[in-house]
Design a protein around this motif. Structure first.
Motif, PDB file in Angstrom:
ATOM      1  N   LEU A 117     -17.529  47.125  13.386  1.00 60.03           N
ATOM      2  CA  LEU A 117     -16.874  46.878  12.114  1.00 60.03           C
ATOM      3  C   LEU A 117     -15.399  46.531  12.273  1.00 60.03           C
ATOM      4  N   TYR A 118     -14.819  46.845  13.430  1.00 65.02           N
ATOM      5  CA  TYR A 118     -13.420  46.531  13.715  1.00 65.02           C
ATOM      6  C   TYR A 118     -13.369  45.546  14.883  1.00 65.02           C
ATOM      7  N   PRO A 119     -12.701  44.394  14.725  1.00 67.72           N
ATOM      8  CA  PRO A 119     -12.601  43.425  15.828  1.00 67.72           C
ATOM      9  C   PRO A 119     -11.826  43.999  17.008  1.00 67.72           C
ATOM     10  N   VAL A 120     -12.093  43.476  18.191  1.00 69.14           N
ATOM     11  CA  VAL A 120     -11.387  43.895  19.401  1.00 69.14           C
ATOM     12  C   VAL A 120     -10.042  43.187  19.504  1.00 69.14           C
ATOM     13  N   ASN A 121      -9.989  41.921  19.105  1.00 66.73           N
ATOM     14  CA  ASN A 121      -8.759  41.138  19.156  1.00 66.73           C
ATOM     15  C   ASN A 121      -7.660  41.795  18.317  1.00 66.73           C
ATOM     16  N   ALA A 122      -6.459  41.935  18.913  1.00 70.47           N
ATOM     17  CA  ALA A 122      -5.362  42.660  18.254  1.00 70.47           C
ATOM     18  C   ALA A 122      -4.975  42.045  16.915  1.00 70.47           C
ATOM     19  N   TRP A 123      -4.939  40.716  16.834  1.00 75.08           N
ATOM     20  CA  TRP A 123      -4.533  40.061  15.598  1.00 75.08           C
ATOM     21  C   TRP A 123      -5.618  40.207  14.525  1.00 75.08           C
ATOM     22  N   GLU A 124      -6.878  40.023  14.891  1.00 75.28           N
ATOM     23  CA  GLU A 124      -7.953  40.185  13.919  1.00 75.28           C
ATOM     24  C   GLU A 124      -8.045  41.642  13.458  1.00 75.28           C
ATOM     25  N   ARG A 125      -7.833  42.560  14.389  1.00 77.48           N
ATOM     26  CA  ARG A 125      -7.832  43.976  14.021  1.00 77.48           C
ATOM     27  C   ARG A 125      -6.685  44.274  13.054  1.00 77.48           C
ATOM     28  N   ALA A 126      -5.534  43.654  13.291  1.00 74.18           N
ATOM     29  CA  ALA A 126      -4.395  43.822  12.380  1.00 74.18           C
ATOM     30  C   ALA A 126      -4.735  43.286  10.996  1.00 74.18           C
ATOM     31  N   GLN A 127      -5.491  42.187  10.941  1.00 73.48           N
ATOM     32  CA  GLN A 127      -5.878  41.631   9.642  1.00 73.48           C
ATOM     33  C   GLN A 127      -6.759  42.605   8.861  1.00 73.48           C
ATOM     34  N   VAL A 128      -7.680  43.270   9.571  1.00 72.02           N
ATOM     35  CA  VAL A 128      -8.518  44.273   8.915  1.00 72.02           C
ATOM     36  C   VAL A 128      -7.634  45.373   8.318  1.00 72.02           C
ATOM     37  N   LYS A 129      -6.679  45.839   9.101  1.00 64.61           N
ATOM     38  CA  LYS A 129      -5.820  46.926   8.624  1.00 64.61           C
ATOM     39  C   LYS A 129      -4.865  46.449   7.534  1.00 64.61           C
TER      40      LYS A 129
END
Length: 609
Positions: A117-129
């Motif tokens: 449910l959470y991407p591994v990529n730092a930028w995509e993960r930041a977008q989720v947050k």
């Protein structure tokens, strides 16, 4: 009417009143839940997506079970959801966690099976947050409608008088909370003018979501993520609380909600009663009957506030709204690729939290100064205030920013542990700090600090101050800025003439400001309770040098900054009453020069000349 009332009461009792709550966790996964809570629902959705078996314990929010000492041992924030793990395969030790986004991220760790449910990529993960921060930012404007248009009528349906309702609350509830629930029963937590502004902001936030969903099925990437399960439960409740979402205005959102309702986790996460409300009776029809029956039962004549009447007004203005300061965008455009730009306001604890973490990581950065009135109101999310720019990426929201900074800079020195459970525990403390900040400390900061800066800036030029109310960037929050300005005028300091002028035009605002200022003691009472919890935690640790684990973490960074502001506000606690906190504070300042430097700079913020 009597038969209808009996049926409605039995339904309400079935879902909201009955069943004493056994708080002791059992074997496996225990979720402390509530059917009304969108935050709890997103955890149910995550558990269903992961196909994890769990036991559900319903916490009765309308009886104040979340405010009891028994539940506080499970969740010091006194909110649902919380979750307990006992003898769970793959988990080395038992634990209890709280705050929905912390829980969903922990459930997405390698400990548990199921889709990511959470991407591994730092930028995509930041977008989720960032979307999680966007949803959290809705709280300031959405929750007032829950307390105005929903909870009072359910309470009146259960309790025919306010006295019987207050008598049903646990005796240990602090006076500040008892006073709040008294106003909830009366539907008097917000004025009509305040609800109007909240409605406008709720719809303005929806325009952000509507635009983001252009030509895309999900919020981040092409797959369903934690961003979607964070956003859906809150937005789906708009109709319930009197904020209609018409398809003609928000076609992408309506289609998005319909698409997600097709997922099994979305359907199964909602009680049958609520599915019937939505699909058979319709929210408007059902809530209309709850209002009628509640008024009949209590002998009152309260009405729901229709926020949707301000939709057209909002949409007419939103095209001219500016989401960023022009100066910020100009600064970003002139930056070198690998530089870091931080939006900064000295009166904002969250800005200092970001700067302190960057200093601890040894990162050079530039700041863009925001005006002090940007900080006023809407403290739950960032409101776009907390942001950094780095390598073409603009990261918004305190949790997204801190997570991004820790992941992208000096990865060998981590302030979030890479161990899932230890990281989740740090994040729980971060959530504890953030809740303390916007619920209890923010009102004091507005009264004791920010208001004085506003008086210093505008007391000699009211025309310039009132011009803020016509600025598209501040028009929707200007009532909050005006009330904060009045706080400063009410403190005296030779501003009697200015106060008289403001009172002639905005008498109701001055009256409201006086009422709020009389509740300062309640905020301090709740803050002292917070500090007792932290004191007890540090006292019970083998080493009180750090809040969580053996190394300095984001928990230390965020809480140290928040307490620096709390100490500056004054009147909350004496060092002698919290000796372990004082020792922890001193240890950080003696061993980490950046902590001491930041504390000294925060003290200077309060020297208003």
């Amino acid at each position: 009417m009597g038969l209808i009332f009996s049926i409605a009461s039995s339904v309400i009792n079935k879902f909201f009143v009955e069943r004493p709550c056994p708080f002791e966790p059992q074997e496996g996964i225990t979720l402390y839940d509530n059917a009304l809570s969108p935050c709890a629902r997103r955890v149910r959705m995550a558990l269903l997506e992961k196909k994890l078996l769990y036991r559900k314990v319903e916490v009765n929010l309308l009886k104040g079970e979340q405010l009891t000492s028994r539940f506080k041992r499970i969740c010091p924030n006194k909110k649902v959801p919380a979750i307990a793990f006992r003898n769970v395969p793959g988990l080395e030790q038992d634990c209890t966690l709280y705050e929905s986004n912390v829980i969903t991220e922990f459930l997405d760790s390698d400990i548990f099976p199921g889709p990511k449910l959470y991407p591994v990529n730092a930028w995509e993960r930041a977008q989720v947050k960032m979307w999680q921060d966007w949803e959290l930012g809705l709280v300031d404007d959405f929750v007032p409608f829950v307390y105005a248009n929903m909870i009072p009528f359910i309470l009146q349906l259960i309790h025919s008088s306010k006295e019987s309702f207050l008598a049903s609350l646990p005796k240990e509830i602090p006076p500040a909370k008892r006073d709040f629930w008294s106003r909830v029963y009366d539907a008097s937590t917000s004025t009509p003018d305040e609800l109007k502004q909240h409605a406008i902001m709720c719809y303005k936030n929806l325009t952000v979501l509507e635009k983001a969903l252009n030509d895309r099925p999900y919020l981040v990437g092409n797959d369903y993520t934690a961003a979607d399960l964070s956003v859906l439960p809150r937005v789906e409740m708009y109709n319930t609380v009197g904020l209609y979402i018409p398809k003609a205005t928000f076609p992408n959102i309506v289609e998005y909600l319909h698409r997600l309702e097709g997922r099994k986790s979305t359907r199964d996460s909602q009680r049958l009663l609520f599915r019937l409300m939505r699909n058979v009776m319709g929210y408007t029809y059902f809530t209309g009957w709850v209002v009628k029956l509640g008024n009949w039962r209590s002998g009152r004549h309260l009405t729901r506030f229709d926020g949707s009447v301000y939709l057209e007004q909002t949409m007419a203005k939103v095209s001219s709204d500016r989401s960023n300061h022009p100066g910020w965008r100009a600064e970003v455009d002139s930056m070198e690729w690998d530089c870091v730009l931080v939006a900064d306001c000295p009166c904002c604890p969250r800005c200092w939290q970001v700067k302190l973490l960057l200093l601890e990581k040894g990162v050079d950065f530039k700041t863009y100064q925001l005006p002090v009135y940007d900080v006023v109101g809407r403290w739950a999310g960032s409101g776009g205030l907390i942001r950094i720019y780095h390598k073409g990426h603009e990261v918004v929201g305190i949790r997204a920013v801190l997570d991004y900074v820790d992941a992208c800079f000096v990865p060998t020195t981590r302030f979030f542990s890479e161990t899932p459970l230890e990281k989740a525990r740090v994040q729980c403390w971060q959530a504890w700090d953030q809740t303390m900040g916007y619920q209890e400390l923010a009102p004091l900061l507005e009264m004791k600090l920010i208001s004085l800066y506003l008086v210093k800036m505008f007391s000699k030029d009211l025309a310039q101050f009132y011009a803020l109310g016509k600025d598209p960037m501040y028009e929707s929050k200007f009532p909050s800025i005006l009330q904060c300005f009045v706080y400063g005028l009410l403190t005296g300091q030779g501003n009697a003439d200015v106060l008289e002028k403001v009172e002639k035009e905005h008498r109701e605002v001055v009256v409201r400001a006086r009422e709020v200022m009389q509740r300062q003691g309640q905020c301090r009472e709740l803050l002292r309770e917070r500090l007792k919890h932290l004191e007890s935690h540090l006292h019970d640790k083998v080493s009180a040098a750090c809040i969580q684990g053996k190394n300095v973490s984001v928990a230390d960074v965020t809480i140290y900054v928040r307490l620096s502001f709390m100490w500056a506000v004054g009147g909350v606690v004496e060092d002698a009453k919290c000796p372990t906190i004082a020792s922890w504070f001193e240890h950080l300042e003696e061993t980490r020069p950046h902590f001491l430097a930041v504390s000294d700079q925060i003290s200077e913020v309060f020297n208003i000349k």
